[in-house]
Design an enzyme around this catalytic site. Structure first.
Site, PDB file in Angstrom:
ATOM      1  N   HIS A  15      -9.743  -3.562  -6.397  1.00 49.79           N
ATOM      2  CA  HIS A  15      -9.394  -3.208  -5.008  1.00 49.79           C
ATOM      3  C   HIS A  15     -10.611  -2.788  -4.286  1.00 49.79           C
ATOM      4  O   HIS A  15     -11.293  -2.069  -4.714  1.00 49.79           O
ATOM      5  CB  HIS A  15      -8.317  -2.254  -4.853  1.00 49.79           C
ATOM      6  CG  HIS A  15      -7.715  -1.543  -3.559  1.00 49.79           C
ATOM      7  ND1 HIS A  15      -7.023  -2.612  -2.855  1.00 49.79           N
ATOM      8  CD2 HIS A  15      -7.758  -0.780  -2.769  1.00 49.79           C
ATOM      9  CE1 HIS A  15      -6.405  -2.176  -1.811  1.00 49.79           C
ATOM     10  NE2 HIS A  15      -7.059  -0.960  -1.932  1.00 49.79           N
ATOM     11  N   CYS A  52      -7.496  -7.423   0.749  1.00 49.30           N
ATOM     12  CA  CYS A  52      -8.257  -6.323   0.954  1.00 49.30           C
ATOM     13  C   CYS A  52      -9.603  -6.554   1.037  1.00 49.30           C
ATOM     14  O   CYS A  52     -10.449  -5.737   1.837  1.00 49.30           O
ATOM     15  CB  CYS A  52      -7.825  -5.331  -0.290  1.00 49.30           C
ATOM     16  SG  CYS A  52      -8.393  -5.747  -1.854  1.00 49.30           S
TER      17      CYS A  52
END
Length: 524
Positions: free
Chosen positions: A423, A76
């Site tokens: 994230h 990510c």
């Protein structure tokens, strides 16, 4: 007894044969796993790429979707960084110009004259281009896919680009490499090095008419020091930057401009100011001269003292002096005056931007040390879609001019989670798509036509194709353009790997708690 021996021999032989078979089967399984697992992984990625295509209908709007990126591991941080870079027009223009001039260089030096050059793509000769600027080619191909207009959910993988980057930097990116700032810095530094190599290649070949495009992320800062004891200043020292890192204050909230200004001023204690040290030596020598009861210093030391008297009116606090003079100053220890240990000053360090980059990346460092461990700094930073950043021209250590550089926000990378894990997601500005209404003459009839034009620069992989959708104008009697209403209301995409949604500008600038990197483009 004989029968019993035969039975024992049979059992031992059977066990031995099966053990051998077991070892052979295990080895075979390991070899097959080594061969087939990557293939299986690629197949799985392909299934993931096309899964949404089978279950979603095509949109009638050209701005609803963009290409997502598969998170096959913990990618990510890479996915968000590349999505953000794809939104920067100045970076796209730079890549296009670099591809074009590099291929022109290859044509002039390697291609035969019987080839019609105007119809050749810069990427037709992969070998030559990839030998000179391999990462530029890989990034251009990748951004080409991200910038394509898509009308249904589409995904791709960063795997091939990562392989090229790993070869370029001789480094393996594993699951521990999870910082968007770090991967962006490595990527841009490698591109900058290729830019430098390309410039050297042109110069060595005598191609003086070929100028390497300016690297869009390159900016310059100048540091100057002011001593609060003697009020003297330092020599100005300039250094380059590709990403501007801002250390956040340990408060609940602040603005981006305040944070930039605070990072430009720093108070430093225990600084070895050269002017203060020389003044202390001269004052001490004057005191000893008045109270030495007729004693005199030797000729060599007298020479050093005379040198210091001549230097002190005109030197800066960080002046570069001859080694023997520096050694005399640092080792001076008379009458209880140990210069190296006792003469320390408080100074103010001022940092100003002297060259504003065409594409500005701000890294909001959220790493904070609490005395025991590093923790996440949760300071809320208020920012806007417009940024005005000052740069100064320095002449003879004095500011001679101030320029206000106006930037427009193109992307933002946010990070949620802790200091150690979390994230990354990207907010990416949509391209400037406009609807064109035109009237064309077709015999005696006038036909009304609608088409979509992309006015944002995109990667051009071929010289003879304009990927900006500059439409033909022959036969057009009249035309007018109108910005898409959906882009007016929701000008950004929110991208979390393969998940794409449309958001308003307020949703982007309200991420003050989680903003990690900001990507601005200099206004034309």
């Amino acid at each position: 007894m004989w029968e019993f021996s035969r039975i024992n021999s049979f059992i031992f032989s059977y066990y031995k044969n099966n053990q051998t078979k077991l070892i052979l089967h295990t080895c075979t399984a390991l070899v097959l796993s080594y061969i087939l697992v990557p293939t299986f992984k690629s197949c799985l990625e392909y299934i993931l790429i096309n899964k949404k295509l089978d279950n979603n209908q095509e949109s009638k709007r050209e701005d609803k979707y963009t290409t997502g990126l598969i998170n096959s591991s913990t990618y990510c941080f890479i996915n968000s960084s590349l999505q953000a870079l794809s939104s920067l027009p100045k970076f796209t223009i730079y890549l296009n110009e670099t591809l074009k001039i590099t291929y022109g260089f290859i044509q002039n030096n390697h291609l035969s004259s019987n080839i019609e050059r105007s119809k050749i793509s810069p990427l037709d000769d992969y070998g030559s281009l990839r030998q000179i600027i391999p990462l530029h080619i890989a990034v251009s191909e990748f951004l080409f896919d991200l910038q394509k207009i898509v009308t249904k959910p589409t995904s791709t993988s960063v795997r091939q680009l990562i392989k090229v980057l790993e070869v370029s930097v001789h480094l393996k990116f594993n699951n521990g490499q999870q910082d968007a700032h770090e991967i962006t810095q490595i990527l841009l530094e490698t591109l900058k090095n290729e830019n430098k190599v390309l410039d050297q290649t042109f110069k060595k070949s005598g191609e003086s008419q070929m100028v390497v495009p300016e690297f869009p992320f390159l900016g310059c800062q100048t540091d100057s020091l002011i001593c609060l004891t003697c009020n003297r200043t330092s020599n100005v020292r300039e250094h380059e930057f590709i990403i501007l890192t801002l250390h956040l204050p340990r408060i609940q909230s602040d603005t981006l401009l305040n944070t930039i200004n605070k990072n430009q001023v720093e108070e430093i204690t225990d600084y070895a100011c050269l002017v203060c040290q020389i003044n202390s030596i001269l004052a001490n020598e004057e005191y000893l001269k008045r109270n030495n009861n007729g004693k005199t210093i030797n000729a060599e030391e007298s020479r050093y003292i005379d040198t210091l008297r001549q230097l002190v009116p005109k030197i800066c606090i960080n002046e570069e002096l001859p080694d023997d003079v520096i050694y005399y100053i640092k080792s001076y220890n008379k009458n209880g005056l140990n210069v190296c240990q006792k003469i320390r000053s408080k100074i103010i360090k001022k940092t100003v931007i002297t060259k504003a980059p065409l594409a500005l990346i701000l890294h909001l460092s959220r790493s904070s040390y609490n005395g025991m461990i590093s923790v996440r700094n949760s300071c809320n930073i208020a920012y806007d879609s417009k940024l005005e950043l000052q740069s100064q021209s320095i002449t003879d250590n004095i500011c001679s001019d101030i320029v206000n550089n106006k930037y427009s926000l193109q992307a933002m990378v946010k990070h949620t989670g802790t200091h150690m894990e979390g994230h990354y997601q990207c907010y990416r500005k949509k391209p400037n798509l406009v609807k064109r209404i035109s009237y064309e003459q077709n015999g005696n009839d006038i036909i009304k036509k609608y088409d979509i034009i992309n006015r944002t620069p995109v990667i051009q992989l071929k010289l003879d194709v304009d990927n900006n959708m500059q439409q033909r104008t022959i036969g057009v009697l009249e035309s007018k353009t109108k910005k898409l209403n959906s882009i007016k209301s929701k000008p950004y995409w929110k991208i979390s790997d393969t998940d794409i949604s449309e958001v308003t500008e307020n949703q982007v600038i309200n991420e003050s708690k989680y903003v990690y990197m900001l990507y601005y483009d200099l206004a034309s």
